[in-house]
Design a protein around this motif. Structure first.
Motif, mmCIF file in Angstrom:
data_model
loop_
_atom_site.group_PDB
_atom_site.id
_atom_site.type_symbol
_atom_site.label_atom_id
_atom_site.label_comp_id
_atom_site.label_asym_id
_atom_site.label_seq_id
_atom_site.Cartn_x
_atom_site.Cartn_y
_atom_site.Cartn_z
ATOM 1 N N GLY A 11 5.253 1.288 4.123
ATOM 2 C CA GLY A 11 6.950 1.901 4.114
ATOM 3 C C GLY A 11 7.063 1.680 3.975
ATOM 4 O O GLY A 11 8.505 1.334 3.038
ATOM 5 N N GLU B 225 -6.397 5.079 6.878
ATOM 6 C CA GLU B 225 -6.775 6.995 7.575
ATOM 7 C C GLU B 225 -8.213 7.043 6.562
ATOM 8 O O GLU B 225 -7.545 7.986 6.562
ATOM 9 C CB GLU B 225 -5.273 6.917 6.466
ATOM 10 N N HIS C 202 -8.953 1.570 4.395
ATOM 11 C CA HIS C 202 -8.392 1.788 6.030
ATOM 12 C C HIS C 202 -8.021 2.654 6.783
ATOM 13 O O HIS C 202 -9.431 3.516 6.456
ATOM 14 C CB HIS C 202 -7.124 1.838 4.591
ATOM 15 N N LYS D 19 0.416 3.944 -0.800
ATOM 16 C CA LYS D 19 -0.309 5.431 0.200
ATOM 17 C C LYS D 19 -0.259 6.616 -0.925
ATOM 18 O O LYS D 19 -0.657 6.326 -2.137
ATOM 19 C CB LYS D 19 -0.027 5.898 1.539
ATOM 20 N N VAL E 24 1.120 -3.931 3.391
ATOM 21 C CA VAL E 24 2.204 -3.626 3.814
ATOM 22 C C VAL E 24 2.365 -1.915 3.157
ATOM 23 O O VAL E 24 2.236 -1.791 1.958
ATOM 24 C CB VAL E 24 3.584 -4.121 2.952
ATOM 25 N N ALA F 12 -0.275 0.496 15.826
ATOM 26 C CA ALA F 12 0.803 -0.724 14.846
ATOM 27 C C ALA F 12 1.024 -0.071 13.128
ATOM 28 O O ALA F 12 1.928 -0.644 12.548
ATOM 29 C CB ALA F 12 0.247 -2.433 14.099
ATOM 30 N N ASN G 47 0.951 -1.380 -0.052
ATOM 31 C CA ASN G 47 -0.348 -0.158 -0.133
ATOM 32 C C ASN G 47 0.855 0.986 -0.235
ATOM 33 O O ASN G 47 1.482 1.334 1.292
ATOM 34 C CB ASN G 47 -1.081 0.153 1.445
ATOM 35 N N GLY H 216 2.740 2.042 10.933
ATOM 36 C CA GLY H 216 3.472 3.452 10.623
ATOM 37 C C GLY H 216 3.712 3.686 11.912
ATOM 38 O O GLY H 216 5.083 4.459 11.958
ATOM 39 N N GLU I 34 -5.816 -4.584 10.396
ATOM 40 C CA GLU I 34 -4.617 -3.772 10.340
ATOM 41 C C GLU I 34 -4.805 -2.739 11.930
ATOM 42 O O GLU I 34 -5.829 -1.660 12.000
ATOM 43 C CB GLU I 34 -4.428 -2.743 9.353
HETATM 44 P P1 PGA Z 1 3.566 -0.168 7.240
HETATM 45 O O1 PGA Z 1 1.287 0.209 7.067
HETATM 46 O O2 PGA Z 1 3.144 -0.870 6.857
HETATM 47 O O3 PGA Z 1 3.663 1.657 6.803
HETATM 48 O O4 PGA Z 1 2.705 0.582 9.356
HETATM 49 C C1 PGA Z 1 0.536 -0.879 6.764
HETATM 50 C C2 PGA Z 1 -0.953 0.075 6.042
HETATM 51 O O5 PGA Z 1 -1.658 1.055 6.904
HETATM 52 O O6 PGA Z 1 -1.532 -0.696 5.428
#
Ligand code: PGA
Length: 255
Positions: free
Chosen positions: A235, A95, A93, A12, A233, A172, A10, A174, A168
């Motif tokens: 970052g 976000e 998601h 983003k 995944v 957890a 992902n 980011g 998710e």
């Molecule tokens: P992250 O993000 O691996 O950067 O923690 C995962 C996600 O938000 O899908």
């Protein structure tokens, strides 16, 4: 092969045309690990380029509108994503839920629109730290699953690997923090129970991905947890260097 692990990046709000070589390198890795399904969800602006460039990894978007067309400035319909060559879309998601106030009902409508357009879906759920500390994590996530899933008929028709749930934990994402493997196992079992209650047999075919600070160092352990069918995944998916070891960790042919 719906049972292959699904490793999805992902991106983003990251990635421009100069990032395409990373996507190509990830695609080459996807070819090397045929027992793993690989996907990349770039920003909308790169969906079309990636579908042109990649031959092994799926390409997805990170959101879609629930309606097929109309006066919705700035939004993208699921059918437009399909027209751009996308294979799947991530919906709900955390976000999106926090930045745009998306509700479970909207997430469900988006998932249904995506499936009607022939796309796979990854429906995201997860609790906040406050909810976990209050002992409400399973109740919160179960309620999200119940209310965000596409209608049973549609899902039953289409559960052949096209419906995925991503667990998710918000805390957890980011942060570099991950739940214990025991907590991941327990939550995935709780989600499976909701899926089977809602969808019957089709609920057993839905892959449940784990997401939140997955990286090359912890992927093997997280992917080995019973009930974990892959990873979403953030970052660590932005470069081939970060992402390919996660794909390798999902493969039985890891070398
Ligand atoms: P992250 O993000 O691996 O950067 O923690 C995962 C996600 O938000 O899908």
């Amino acid at each position: 092969m719906p049972n292959r692990p699904y490793i999805v990046g992902n991106w983003k709000m990251n990635g421009v045309r100069a990032t395409l070589p990373e996507a190509r390198a990830i695609d080459r890795a996807a070819a090397r690990y045929p027992d793993v399904s690989v996907g990349i969800a770039p920003p909308f602006t790169l969906v079309s380029s990636l579908t042109d460039e990649l031959s092994h990894a799926d390409v997805g978007a990170q959101d879609c509108h629930a309606e097929a067309r109309g006066a919705h400035t700035g939004d993208i319909a699921a059918a437009m994503l399909a027209d751009a060559g996308a294979d799947f879309v991530i919906v709900g998601h955390s976000e999106r839920r926090s930045d745009h106030g998306e509700t479970d009902a909207q997430v469900k409508a988006k998932a249904e629109a995506a499936m009607a357009a022939g796309l796979g879906v990854i429906i995201c759920v997860g609790e906040t730290l406050e909810q976990r500390d209050a002992g409400q994590a399973e109740a919160v996530v179960s309620a999200q699953v119940d209310a965000s899933l596409p209608d049973a008929g549609l899902a039953a028709e289409s559960a052949q690997g096209r419906v995925n749930v991503a667990y998710e934990p918000v805390w957890a994402i980011g942060t570099g923090r991950v739940p214990s493997t025991g907590d991941v196992e327990a939550m995935h079992a709780a989600i499976r129970a909701r899926l089977v209650a809602a969808l019957g047999e089709a609920g057993k075919k839905v892959r449940i991905l784990y997401g939140g600070s997955v990286n090359a160092g912890n992927a093997a352990e997280l992917l080995a947890v019973p009930g974990v069918g892959g990873a979403l995944v953030g970052g660590a998916s932005l470069t081939a260097e970060g992402f390919v070891p996660i794909i390798a960790a999902a493969s039985r042919n890891d070398d």
